[in-house]
Design a protein around this motif. Sequence first.
Motif, PDB file in Angstrom:
ATOM      1  N   GLU A  35       0.853  -1.184   0.000  1.00 41.76           N
ATOM      2  CA  GLU A  35       0.000   0.000   0.000  1.00 41.76           C
ATOM      3  C   GLU A  35       0.891   1.236   0.000  1.00 41.76           C
ATOM      4  OE1 GLU A  35      -3.245   0.340  -0.340  1.00 41.76           O
ATOM      5  OE2 GLU A  35      -3.712  -1.783  -0.299  1.00 41.76           O
ATOM      6  N   LEU A  36       0.390   2.341  -0.502  1.00 46.45           N
ATOM      7  CA  LEU A  36       1.196   3.556  -0.595  1.00 46.45           C
ATOM      8  C   LEU A  36       1.729   3.998   0.768  1.00 46.45           C
ATOM      9  CD1 LEU A  36      -0.725   5.704  -3.223  1.00 46.45           C
ATOM     10  CD2 LEU A  36       1.454   4.506  -3.495  1.00 46.45           C
ATOM     11  N   SER A  37       0.952   3.801   1.819  1.00 42.67           N
ATOM     12  CA  SER A  37       1.413   4.194   3.157  1.00 42.67           C
ATOM     13  C   SER A  37       2.628   3.386   3.596  1.00 42.67           C
ATOM     14  CB  SER A  37       0.287   4.044   4.181  1.00 42.67           C
ATOM     15  OG  SER A  37      -0.174   2.713   4.218  1.00 42.67           O
ATOM     16  N   GLU A  38       2.750   2.159   3.116  1.00 45.40           N
ATOM     17  CA  GLU A  38       3.922   1.327   3.416  1.00 45.40           C
ATOM     18  C   GLU A  38       5.086   1.667   2.491  1.00 45.40           C
ATOM     19  OE1 GLU A  38       2.768  -2.719   2.976  1.00 45.40           O
ATOM     20  OE2 GLU A  38       1.574  -2.740   4.810  1.00 45.40           O
ATOM     21  N   GLU A  39       4.772   1.945   1.243  1.00 43.36           N
ATOM     22  CA  GLU A  39       5.811   2.244   0.262  1.00 43.36           C
ATOM     23  C   GLU A  39       6.453   3.604   0.522  1.00 43.36           C
ATOM     24  OE1 GLU A  39       6.833  -0.004  -2.216  1.00 43.36           O
ATOM     25  OE2 GLU A  39       5.590  -1.289  -0.987  1.00 43.36           O
ATOM     26  N   PHE A  40       5.679   4.527   1.090  1.00 44.55           N
ATOM     27  CA  PHE A  40       6.178   5.873   1.378  1.00 44.55           C
ATOM     28  C   PHE A  40       5.881   6.223   2.836  1.00 44.55           C
ATOM     29  CE2 PHE A  40       5.000   5.770  -3.140  1.00 44.55           C
ATOM     30  CZ  PHE A  40       6.234   6.056  -3.711  1.00 44.55           C
ATOM     31  N   PRO A  41       6.574   5.567   3.770  1.00 38.29           N
ATOM     32  CA  PRO A  41       6.308   5.834   5.193  1.00 38.29           C
ATOM     33  C   PRO A  41       6.609   7.301   5.522  1.00 38.29           C
ATOM     34  CG  PRO A  41       8.275   4.466   4.927  1.00 38.29           C
ATOM     35  CD  PRO A  41       7.655   4.624   3.573  1.00 38.29           C
ATOM     36  N   GLY A  42       5.759   7.868   6.329  1.00 38.40           N
ATOM     37  CA  GLY A  42       5.943   9.250   6.734  1.00 38.40           C
ATOM     38  C   GLY A  42       5.406  10.255   5.723  1.00 38.40           C
ATOM     39  N   GLU A  43       4.847   9.782   4.623  1.00 35.78           N
ATOM     40  CA  GLU A  43       4.348  10.673   3.568  1.00 35.78           C
ATOM     41  C   GLU A  43       2.822  10.675   3.475  1.00 35.78           C
ATOM     42  OE1 GLU A  43       6.129  12.708   1.850  1.00 35.78           O
ATOM     43  OE2 GLU A  43       8.165  11.942   1.966  1.00 35.78           O
ATOM     44  N   GLN A  44       2.140  10.093   4.474  1.00 40.17           N
ATOM     45  CA  GLN A  44       0.687   9.965   4.403  1.00 40.17           C
ATOM     46  C   GLN A  44       0.002  11.318   4.252  1.00 40.17           C
ATOM     47  OE1 GLN A  44       2.595   8.420   6.599  1.00 40.17           O
ATOM     48  NE2 GLN A  44       2.106   6.255   6.570  1.00 40.17           N
ATOM     49  N   GLU A  45       0.463  12.331   4.999  1.00 40.10           N
ATOM     50  CA  GLU A  45      -0.168  13.654   4.911  1.00 40.10           C
ATOM     51  C   GLU A  45       0.029  14.258   3.525  1.00 40.10           C
ATOM     52  OE1 GLU A  45       0.729  16.383   8.085  1.00 40.10           O
ATOM     53  OE2 GLU A  45       0.560  14.778   9.576  1.00 40.10           O
ATOM     54  N   LYS A  91       4.678  -4.752 -13.435  1.00 38.78           N
ATOM     55  CA  LYS A  91       5.351  -3.665 -14.157  1.00 38.78           C
ATOM     56  C   LYS A  91       4.537  -2.382 -14.064  1.00 38.78           C
ATOM     57  CE  LYS A  91       7.915  -6.356 -17.583  1.00 38.78           C
ATOM     58  NZ  LYS A  91       8.001  -6.707 -19.016  1.00 38.78           N
ATOM     59  N   ARG A  92       3.223  -2.497 -14.235  1.00 38.50           N
ATOM     60  CA  ARG A  92       2.364  -1.312 -14.154  1.00 38.50           C
ATOM     61  C   ARG A  92       2.428  -0.705 -12.760  1.00 38.50           C
ATOM     62  NH1 ARG A  92       1.315   3.050 -16.289  1.00 38.50           N
ATOM     63  NH2 ARG A  92      -0.659   3.961 -15.679  1.00 38.50           N
ATOM     64  N   ARG A  93       2.411  -1.551 -11.732  1.00 40.35           N
ATOM     65  CA  ARG A  93       2.496  -1.043 -10.357  1.00 40.35           C
ATOM     66  C   ARG A  93       3.813  -0.299 -10.150  1.00 40.35           C
ATOM     67  NH1 ARG A  93       2.161  -5.220  -5.475  1.00 40.35           N
ATOM     68  NH2 ARG A  93       4.137  -5.856  -6.375  1.00 40.35           N
ATOM     69  N   MET A  94       4.901  -0.838 -10.687  1.00 39.93           N
ATOM     70  CA  MET A  94       6.204  -0.210 -10.529  1.00 39.93           C
ATOM     71  C   MET A  94       6.241   1.155 -11.234  1.00 39.93           C
ATOM     72  SD  MET A  94       9.959  -1.720 -11.539  1.00 39.93           S
ATOM     73  CE  MET A  94       9.507  -1.856 -13.262  1.00 39.93           C
ATOM     74  N   ILE A  95       5.672   1.230 -12.427  1.00 39.39           N
ATOM     75  CA  ILE A  95       5.626   2.493 -13.168  1.00 39.39           C
ATOM     76  C   ILE A  95       4.811   3.530 -12.392  1.00 39.39           C
ATOM     77  CG2 ILE A  95       4.676   3.594 -15.243  1.00 39.39           C
ATOM     78  CD1 ILE A  95       5.479   0.943 -16.716  1.00 39.39           C
ATOM     79  N   LEU A  96       3.661   3.118 -11.891  1.00 41.05           N
ATOM     80  CA  LEU A  96       2.824   4.028 -11.109  1.00 41.05           C
ATOM     81  C   LEU A  96       3.538   4.497  -9.845  1.00 41.05           C
ATOM     82  CD1 LEU A  96      -0.550   2.134 -11.524  1.00 41.05           C
ATOM     83  CD2 LEU A  96      -0.064   4.454 -12.362  1.00 41.05           C
ATOM     84  N   LYS A  97       4.212   3.574  -9.179  1.00 40.70           N
ATOM     85  CA  LYS A  97       4.943   3.940  -7.959  1.00 40.70           C
ATOM     86  C   LYS A  97       6.036   4.956  -8.275  1.00 40.70           C
ATOM     87  CE  LYS A  97       7.793   2.049  -4.289  1.00 40.70           C
ATOM     88  NZ  LYS A  97       8.486   0.878  -3.802  1.00 40.70           N
ATOM     89  N   ASP A  98       6.741   4.763  -9.378  1.00 42.97           N
ATOM     90  CA  ASP A  98       7.783   5.711  -9.778  1.00 42.97           C
ATOM     91  C   ASP A  98       7.192   7.091 -10.062  1.00 42.97           C
ATOM     92  OD1 ASP A  98       9.726   3.770  -9.487  1.00 42.97           O
ATOM     93  OD2 ASP A  98       9.901   3.366 -11.648  1.00 42.97           O
ATOM     94  N   GLU A  99       6.048   7.135 -10.737  1.00 37.62           N
ATOM     95  CA  GLU A  99       5.407   8.420 -11.030  1.00 37.62           C
ATOM     96  C   GLU A  99       4.946   9.101  -9.746  1.00 37.62           C
ATOM     97  OE1 GLU A  99       2.453   8.444 -14.192  1.00 37.62           O
ATOM     98  OE2 GLU A  99       3.442   6.713 -15.113  1.00 37.62           O
ATOM     99  N   ILE A 100       4.391   8.322  -8.832  1.00 38.20           N
ATOM    100  CA  ILE A 100       3.931   8.865  -7.548  1.00 38.20           C
ATOM    101  C   ILE A 100       5.127   9.393  -6.741  1.00 38.20           C
ATOM    102  CG2 ILE A 100       2.945   8.210  -5.296  1.00 38.20           C
ATOM    103  CD1 ILE A 100       1.024   6.352  -6.979  1.00 38.20           C
ATOM    104  N   ALA A 101       6.215   8.633  -6.734  1.00 36.63           N
ATOM    105  CA  ALA A 101       7.426   9.051  -6.009  1.00 36.63           C
ATOM    106  C   ALA A 101       7.948  10.378  -6.555  1.00 36.63           C
ATOM    107  CB  ALA A 101       8.501   7.970  -6.096  1.00 36.63           C
ATOM    108  N   ALA A 102       7.940  10.523  -7.878  1.00 35.48           N
ATOM    109  CA  ALA A 102       8.422  11.760  -8.486  1.00 35.48           C
ATOM    110  C   ALA A 102       7.564  12.948  -8.055  1.00 35.48           C
ATOM    111  CB  ALA A 102       8.428  11.624 -10.007  1.00 35.48           C
ATOM    112  N   LEU A 103       6.253  12.749  -7.993  1.00 36.68           N
ATOM    113  CA  LEU A 103       5.370  13.836  -7.558  1.00 36.68           C
ATOM    114  C   LEU A 103       5.535  14.143  -6.080  1.00 36.68           C
ATOM    115  CD1 LEU A 103       2.169  12.915  -9.596  1.00 36.68           C
ATOM    116  CD2 LEU A 103       3.713  14.852  -9.980  1.00 36.68           C
ATOM    117  N   LEU A 104       5.818  13.139  -5.274  1.00 38.49           N
ATOM    118  CA  LEU A 104       6.054  13.370  -3.844  1.00 38.49           C
ATOM    119  C   LEU A 104       7.345  14.134  -3.611  1.00 38.49           C
ATOM    120  CD1 LEU A 104       4.940   9.946  -2.312  1.00 38.49           C
ATOM    121  CD2 LEU A 104       3.823  12.176  -2.000  1.00 38.49           C
ATOM    122  N   ARG A 105       8.341  13.919  -4.479  1.00 45.29           N
ATOM    123  CA  ARG A 105       9.630  14.627  -4.339  1.00 45.29           C
ATOM    124  C   ARG A 105       9.538  16.075  -4.823  1.00 45.29           C
ATOM    125  NH1 ARG A 105      11.733   9.699  -6.378  1.00 45.29           N
ATOM    126  NH2 ARG A 105      11.779  10.633  -8.457  1.00 45.29           N
ATOM    127  N   ALA A 106       8.586  16.347  -5.726  1.00 45.42           N
ATOM    128  CA  ALA A 106       8.499  17.688  -6.341  1.00 45.42           C
ATOM    129  C   ALA A 106       8.087  18.749  -5.333  1.00 45.42           C
ATOM    130  CB  ALA A 106       7.503  17.662  -7.498  1.00 45.42           C
TER     131      ALA A 106
END
Length: 106
Positions: A35-45, A91-106
């Motif tokens: 889940e996104l909360s596990e993949e990005f701990p501390g980023e829930q807000e 593969k689709r999950r990995m692509i989506l996770k990468d896109e989400i990570a990029a937006l979280l870093r922005a």
Amino acid sequence: MPGLDPSQGRRHRNGRVTARIDIRRNHPMAHTPHELSEEFPGEQEKIAKLSADSAHFAKLADEYHEVNRAIHRAETDVEPTDDLHMIDLRKRRMILKDEIAALLRA
């Protein structure tokens, strides 16, 4: 799962055994991993804020959850699928996770 008897689960090509969960008998189902909360701990807000403020981010997050749950259902044999479809889903999950990570870093 280390120490899991192969008769209690599904053996994959890489030798890994995943637990078989029988939901028809009311066995508690494990939480859906990745889940996104596990993949990005501390980023829930930040995830919640971006989901509310950005339709694009919300769409990515929704699709990620949809794909992730489809993978979990396939892995637990609730909705079995073939190996090629599973690879495509991962593969689709990995692509989506990468896109989400990029937006979280922005």
